[in-house]
Design a protein around this motif. Sequence first.
Motif, PDB file in Angstrom:
ATOM      1  N   THR A  53       0.815  -1.053   0.010  1.00 17.81           N
ATOM      2  CA  THR A  53       0.108   0.136   0.016  1.00 17.81           C
ATOM      3  C   THR A  53       1.069   1.365   0.069  1.00 17.81           C
ATOM      4  O   THR A  53       2.162   1.226   0.398  1.00 17.81           O
ATOM      5  CB  THR A  53      -0.985   0.055   1.384  1.00 17.81           C
ATOM      6  N   ASP A  55       1.051   5.329   0.819  1.00 17.68           N
ATOM      7  CA  ASP A  55       0.454   6.469   1.646  1.00 17.68           C
ATOM      8  C   ASP A  55       0.140   7.530   0.700  1.00 17.68           C
ATOM      9  O   ASP A  55       1.120   8.517  -0.054  1.00 17.68           O
ATOM     10  CB  ASP A  55       1.466   6.985   2.522  1.00 17.68           C
ATOM     11  N   HIS A 131      -2.929  -5.934  -1.224  1.00 16.83           N
ATOM     12  CA  HIS A 131      -3.052  -5.034  -0.126  1.00 16.83           C
ATOM     13  C   HIS A 131      -3.756  -3.874  -0.546  1.00 16.83           C
ATOM     14  O   HIS A 131      -3.727  -3.435  -1.593  1.00 16.83           O
ATOM     15  CB  HIS A 131      -1.592  -4.599   0.141  1.00 16.83           C
ATOM     16  N   GLN A 133      -5.439   0.117   1.280  1.00 19.54           N
ATOM     17  CA  GLN A 133      -5.685   1.003   2.373  1.00 19.54           C
ATOM     18  C   GLN A 133      -7.252   1.544   2.043  1.00 19.54           C
ATOM     19  O   GLN A 133      -7.435   2.051   1.044  1.00 19.54           O
ATOM     20  CB  GLN A 133      -4.776   2.292   2.155  1.00 19.54           C
ATOM     21  N   GLN A 152     -12.471  -1.153  11.283  1.00 21.92           N
ATOM     22  CA  GLN A 152     -11.440  -1.570  11.837  1.00 21.92           C
ATOM     23  C   GLN A 152     -11.441  -2.844  12.949  1.00 21.92           C
ATOM     24  O   GLN A 152     -10.741  -3.631  13.038  1.00 21.92           O
ATOM     25  CB  GLN A 152     -11.060  -0.334  12.807  1.00 21.92           C
ATOM     26  N   ARG A 157      -5.791  -4.445  11.550  1.00 23.82           N
ATOM     27  CA  ARG A 157      -4.798  -3.674  10.700  1.00 23.82           C
ATOM     28  C   ARG A 157      -3.805  -4.737  10.140  1.00 23.82           C
ATOM     29  O   ARG A 157      -2.941  -5.449  10.608  1.00 23.82           O
ATOM     30  CB  ARG A 157      -3.796  -2.829  11.556  1.00 23.82           C
ATOM     31  N   PHE A 158      -3.901  -4.602   8.789  1.00 25.33           N
ATOM     32  CA  PHE A 158      -3.181  -5.828   7.751  1.00 25.33           C
ATOM     33  C   PHE A 158      -3.214  -7.220   8.088  1.00 25.33           C
ATOM     34  O   PHE A 158      -2.812  -8.070   7.444  1.00 25.33           O
ATOM     35  CB  PHE A 158      -1.635  -5.202   7.893  1.00 25.33           C
ATOM     36  N   GLN A 159      -4.241  -7.511   9.082  1.00 21.91           N
ATOM     37  CA  GLN A 159      -4.578  -9.114   9.192  1.00 21.91           C
ATOM     38  C   GLN A 159      -5.051  -9.876   7.910  1.00 21.91           C
ATOM     39  O   GLN A 159      -4.671 -10.789   7.581  1.00 21.91           O
ATOM     40  CB  GLN A 159      -5.466  -9.237  10.182  1.00 21.91           C
ATOM     41  N   LYS A 163      -5.640  -2.209   5.521  1.00 22.61           N
ATOM     42  CA  LYS A 163      -5.380  -1.110   6.601  1.00 22.61           C
ATOM     43  C   LYS A 163      -6.495  -0.177   6.471  1.00 22.61           C
ATOM     44  O   LYS A 163      -6.801   0.598   5.425  1.00 22.61           O
ATOM     45  CB  LYS A 163      -4.217  -0.633   6.424  1.00 22.61           C
ATOM     46  N   HIS A 165      -8.128   3.276   8.068  1.00 25.38           N
ATOM     47  CA  HIS A 165      -7.690   4.469   8.823  1.00 25.38           C
ATOM     48  C   HIS A 165      -8.445   5.804   8.355  1.00 25.38           C
ATOM     49  O   HIS A 165      -8.844   5.637   7.048  1.00 25.38           O
ATOM     50  CB  HIS A 165      -6.050   4.623   8.935  1.00 25.38           C
TER      51      HIS A 165
END
Length: 405
Positions: A53, A55, A131, A133, A152, A157-159, A163, A165
């Motif tokens: 991922t 940003d 992956h 985000q 969430q 997180r990333f499991q 991700k 957020h």
Amino acid sequence: MTRNETLLRLQKNRHVIDVRPQLVQVIGSICTVALFVGNICIYMRVQNNNSTTIDPRSYFNLHTDQGPLTLSQKLMEIKLDCSEIKSIYDLEKCYPNRLVRELGDSCLLVETWNDVQRCMTGRFTKEPLKHYQIHILGERNSGTKFVMRELQRCFPRFQFGVKVHRDFVRAKHFFQPIVAGDFKTNILIVVFRDPVEWVAAMREKPYHSPNHILKFENQSGAIVPLPWKEFVTRAWTTKRSEFDKKLVLEDRVKETMRGDICRERFAFHEVLPCRYDNTTSSIPDSRIRGFEPIYEMRRDGSGEPFDNILEMRSDKIVNLLLEMSMMMDLGGYMAVRYEDLLREGTKSLLTQVATMVGMDNVPEHCSASGPQANRIGRRKIPIELRQWVQTHSVTKTERLLGYLD
């Protein structure tokens, strides 16, 4: 010169001549190795970007040589009056070469909430990636925290290669700049709320808008709201800070276009103040985090404020609903209404998100929240305020969300 001396000189010259091709060969070999290593590094970087991922805020900094493509900058560039964008058709007219998404013949009309759900919600990549985000966006007091908690909880997180957020290129509440780049690992979940309920909630807690509060109680920092009529009619603006005035005096305003001077990567003409220094309003220390002034300006490049909160809301709908879904190269997009989640529960939300990230079902540990209809309409709203909002809301943009039909 004797014959032996002549032969010796010829041998020396021959030796020099013979060395040059060898040197060229060595230098060429070094350059070839360097080029090969460089290509390997580029390849690894590209592969890394494709498998992990990214940003999105990094794109803003990477594109500082030309700058991110924001609405106001584009309008100044093409000299068109596109400040009245209220529909997808206006978007196509003003950005004929910028739309990255074609909706197809079945979506020639996108004017209602059903059209938005049918034509603009879903995964945009043909095959699921490893992956993702997921970014939660939406105006203040619109239910973004509720949605983030739900996601969430179901997608730790990333499991699952996910991700979840808040925020995207900017913090979740603010106008998002249109940035060129590959965002196929990024999925946006944008939350909207009924305009009457939203305005009433904003009057009670106008985050980052302290000029729309009557006062803070000295000791507790409790908010005393403005009378409703003054709140909805007061221009959506505040004063320039001393920091801002210094930028003008030093002729540094153009520097703010880089995105590293003003708050949230805004340029000087896009926000008031550019940076807060406690000279625009008096805010208790305990309240600065939530009420530091960040007043977003009109998006036509004029640097002028919105006349009221509903004008700002209409442009925010255009930005988060139309521009983000149509002009960003995303992996997926979904618009949700806070009232629907409370009325129906979150099962549909979680199922659609699971589908967008390539899962057949929601994770086994995940249980959707049930209906909470009792939370809808609990706030006591003056009838006059309700009528004012219904009368002054921008019909075209509200209809896209299914409000005020």
